[in-house]
Design a protein around this motif. Structure first.
Motif, short mmCIF file in Angstrom:
data_model
loop_
_atom_site.label_atom_id
_atom_site.label_comp_id
_atom_site.label_asym_id
_atom_site.label_seq_id
_atom_site.Cartn_x
_atom_site.Cartn_y
_atom_site.Cartn_z
N ILE A 41 4.09 -0.93 3.60
CA ILE A 41 3.65 0.22 3.66
C ILE A 41 4.40 1.18 3.33
CG2 ILE A 41 2.04 1.63 4.94
CD1 ILE A 41 0.58 -0.85 4.46
N TYR A 42 4.22 2.03 2.39
CA TYR A 42 4.91 3.24 1.83
C TYR A 42 4.20 4.58 2.23
CZ TYR A 42 7.91 -0.40 -0.07
OH TYR A 42 8.89 -1.35 -0.16
N ALA A 43 4.85 5.57 2.41
CA ALA A 43 4.28 7.03 2.17
C ALA A 43 5.00 7.84 1.59
CB ALA A 43 3.99 7.45 3.62
N ILE A 44 4.36 8.67 0.70
CA ILE A 44 4.98 9.67 -0.12
C ILE A 44 4.38 10.71 -0.40
CG2 ILE A 44 6.06 7.86 -1.51
CD1 ILE A 44 4.04 8.00 -3.91
N VAL A 56 9.79 4.77 -5.03
CA VAL A 56 8.91 3.62 -4.49
C VAL A 56 8.30 2.55 -5.48
CG1 VAL A 56 6.53 3.29 -3.49
CG2 VAL A 56 8.10 4.95 -2.32
N ALA A 57 8.12 2.82 -6.51
CA ALA A 57 8.00 2.07 -7.45
C ALA A 57 8.98 0.81 -7.84
CB ALA A 57 7.65 2.72 -8.77
N TYR A 58 10.27 1.39 -7.89
CA TYR A 58 11.50 0.75 -8.05
C TYR A 58 11.70 -0.06 -6.71
CZ TYR A 58 16.46 -0.38 -8.10
OH TYR A 58 17.72 -1.11 -8.20
N ASN A 59 11.67 0.48 -5.76
CA ASN A 59 11.98 -0.19 -4.16
C ASN A 59 10.89 -1.47 -4.05
OD1 ASN A 59 13.74 1.56 -3.81
ND2 ASN A 59 12.66 2.75 -2.51
N ILE A 60 9.70 -1.20 -4.43
CA ILE A 60 8.48 -2.32 -4.43
C ILE A 60 8.92 -3.33 -5.60
CG2 ILE A 60 6.30 -2.85 -4.99
CD1 ILE A 60 5.41 -0.08 -3.65
N ASN A 98 11.17 5.89 1.77
CA ASN A 98 9.67 5.81 1.98
C ASN A 98 8.99 4.80 2.71
OD1 ASN A 98 10.35 8.00 -0.63
ND2 ASN A 98 8.87 8.81 1.06
N GLU A 99 9.95 3.72 3.16
CA GLU A 99 9.35 2.73 3.90
C GLU A 99 8.74 3.06 5.20
OE1 GLU A 99 12.02 -0.90 2.26
OE2 GLU A 99 12.86 0.44 3.84
N VAL A 100 7.64 2.74 5.68
CA VAL A 100 7.26 2.83 6.98
C VAL A 100 7.67 1.72 7.93
CG1 VAL A 100 5.22 3.12 8.45
CG2 VAL A 100 5.01 4.24 6.21
N GLU A 101 8.78 1.94 8.66
CA GLU A 101 9.39 1.03 9.42
C GLU A 101 8.41 0.35 10.38
OE1 GLU A 101 12.82 2.73 10.69
OE2 GLU A 101 13.91 2.61 8.88
N ILE A 148 0.81 -1.20 -0.03
CA ILE A 148 0.03 -0.21 -0.04
C ILE A 148 1.02 1.33 -0.03
CG2 ILE A 148 -1.55 1.40 1.24
CD1 ILE A 148 -2.93 -1.25 2.23
N VAL A 149 0.58 2.12 -0.90
CA VAL A 149 1.25 3.43 -1.06
C VAL A 149 0.46 4.46 -0.47
CG1 VAL A 149 2.44 5.05 -2.42
CG2 VAL A 149 2.86 2.50 -2.78
N VAL A 150 0.63 5.41 0.56
CA VAL A 150 -0.23 6.33 0.94
C VAL A 150 0.33 7.39 0.57
CG1 VAL A 150 -0.93 7.63 3.09
CG2 VAL A 150 -0.35 4.84 3.28
N ALA A 151 -0.66 8.24 -0.34
CA ALA A 151 -0.42 9.41 -1.05
C ALA A 151 -1.42 10.23 -0.95
CB ALA A 151 0.25 9.32 -2.34
N LEU A 152 -2.10 10.31 0.13
CA LEU A 152 -3.41 11.16 0.38
C LEU A 152 -3.22 12.82 0.34
CD1 LEU A 152 -5.25 8.64 2.81
CD2 LEU A 152 -5.89 9.45 0.59
#
Length: 389
Positions: free
Chosen positions: A283-286, A312-316, A275-278, A99-103
């Motif tokens: 879960i990532y947030a950007i 994040v696209a690369y990291n995922i 951008n990882e939520v440790e 899940i990528v949080v970009a709200l």
């Protein structure tokens, strides 16, 4: 194929969905509106040089062009441990690997903000600014105040550039109408040196621009409240205004606040440089949702959000392939913008070595216009993307 859920249809979310699809992921994007809004070019809506439609790209067209799934339905709840998201329609989304949080972010509320309009708020407010300005033009005179607020807990969430841009564009607009002398324009902000992130040299140039355009300035005093006819300040003074534009500083999104994710003092999601939520696997947030790491002069900007999205696209993808390779946004952290004035622009750049502002008469305005065209068409896949943009 890994399944990725992207929450948010702004610069960060759309860019993440596009680049995740390039990695051949199964991508679903959720947005509370059915269009991608190009905020940097909305500055021309108040003066009638652009319309809401001109600066909007239908998300279904973007979804079709890149092959991601689209759900237009506001997010009401995020349960990150369960990787579960609830939408306003009560629809529940689950079964995603990432899940990528970009709200985005919410705005700090001030007393009487209903008497103001923002160029960085709901898109409808820009159109209302146009209507209000047009009414003053028909009247032939008026007092206009434009400014921005601060966030002591996180100065990176302050957006001052658009306030300067709209103010200078209105000045140019009124001059072209031949009625500038009938209007009083005032810039206001609570901090002593608004725009300090750009560097001292830029501040000196900004002061010169204010003097050249006969724009008054009120800075260094806390805003007490907004009234129907102006702005009250802590030092007891008041700016009288027939039209007030105010860009409130950002604060953490209300949905994120209830998610259980780790938050900064200002309410933004705390991530590492990747951008990882440790502590929350997958879960990532950007973008504006994430707490920005880096030096004091850092600022939340669209190009930084897009760098985060690509990374994040690369990291995922690398994580899904069990490859230990990650990309950080830190090396791309800078302030970069073309500050439009309606009849030209100024190129603004800031990094660890300092800041600079370079005037670009006439051509600067058309450069920013060209960027807007590029942004729309490159995102739709009609023209190639320029590396680094």
């Amino acid at each position: 194929m890994a399944k990725v859920l992207v929450l948010g249809g702004g610069f960060a979310g759309v860019e993440a969905a596009i680049y995740l699809r390039k990695q051949e992921m199964d991508v679903t994007l959720v947005s509370d509106r059915d269009y991608f809004y190009i905020y940097p070019t909305s500055i021309w809506i108040p003066t009638g040089e652009a319309t809401k439609e001109d600066v909007s790209v239908p998300l279904d067209k973007l979804a079709f062009a890149h092959g991601f799934k689209l759900i237009v339905d506001p997010v009401t709840k995020i349960e990150p441990k369960e990787k579960k998201v609830t939408l306003e329609s009560d629809r529940i989304l689950e079964g995603y690997d990432y899940i990528v949080v970009a709200l985005g972010q919410d705005k700090i509320q001030h007393k009487g903000m209903e008497h103001t309009l923002s160029i960085c708020g709901k898109p409808e407010e820009a159109t209302e600014l146009y209507k209000r300005l047009d009414a003053l033009v028909l009247k032939g005179s008026g007092k206009i105040a434009m400014g921005f607020g601060g966030n002591l807990k996180d100065p990176s969430a302050v957006r001052g550039g658009p306030a300067f841009e709209v103010l200078f564009n209105v000045d140019t607009f009124l001059k072209r109408k031949g009625i500038r002398e009938n209007f009083e324009l005032t810039f206001f902000a609570p901090m002593e040196k608004p725009g300090m992130k750009m560097g001292e040299k830029a501040l000196v140039m900004m002061d010169k621009m204010f003097k050249m355009t006969n724009i008054h300035k009120k800075v260094g005093s806390k805003i007490t409240s907004f009234e129907a006819d102006g702005i009250l300040f802590e030092d007891g003074t008041k700016i009288e205004s027939d039209l007030t534009m105010f860009i409130s500083a950002g604060t953490g999104h209300s949905i994120v606040a209830e998610s259980g994710l780790p938050l900064s003092d200002a309410g933004f999601v705390v991530t590492n440089e990747y951008n990882e939520v440790e502590g929350f696997e997958g879960i990532y947030a950007i973008g504006d949702s994430a707490a920005l790491m880096g030096p004091e002069w850092k600022a939340k900007q669209g190009h930084v959000a897009e760098v985060m999205a690509k990374n994040v696209a690369y990291n995922i993808f690398q994580h899904s392939q069990r490859i230990d390779s990650k990309r950080s946004y830190m090396e791309h952290l800078n302030i970069l913008c073309v500050m439009d004035t309606g009849n030209g622009a100024a190129f603004v750049y800031r990094d660890d070595k300092g800041g600079k502002m370079i005037p670009m008469p006439v051509i600067g305005h058309w450069m920013k216009k060209g960027w807007g065209w590029y942004c729309r068409n490159s995102k739709l896949g009609k023209i190639p993307r320029i590396p680094g943009m």
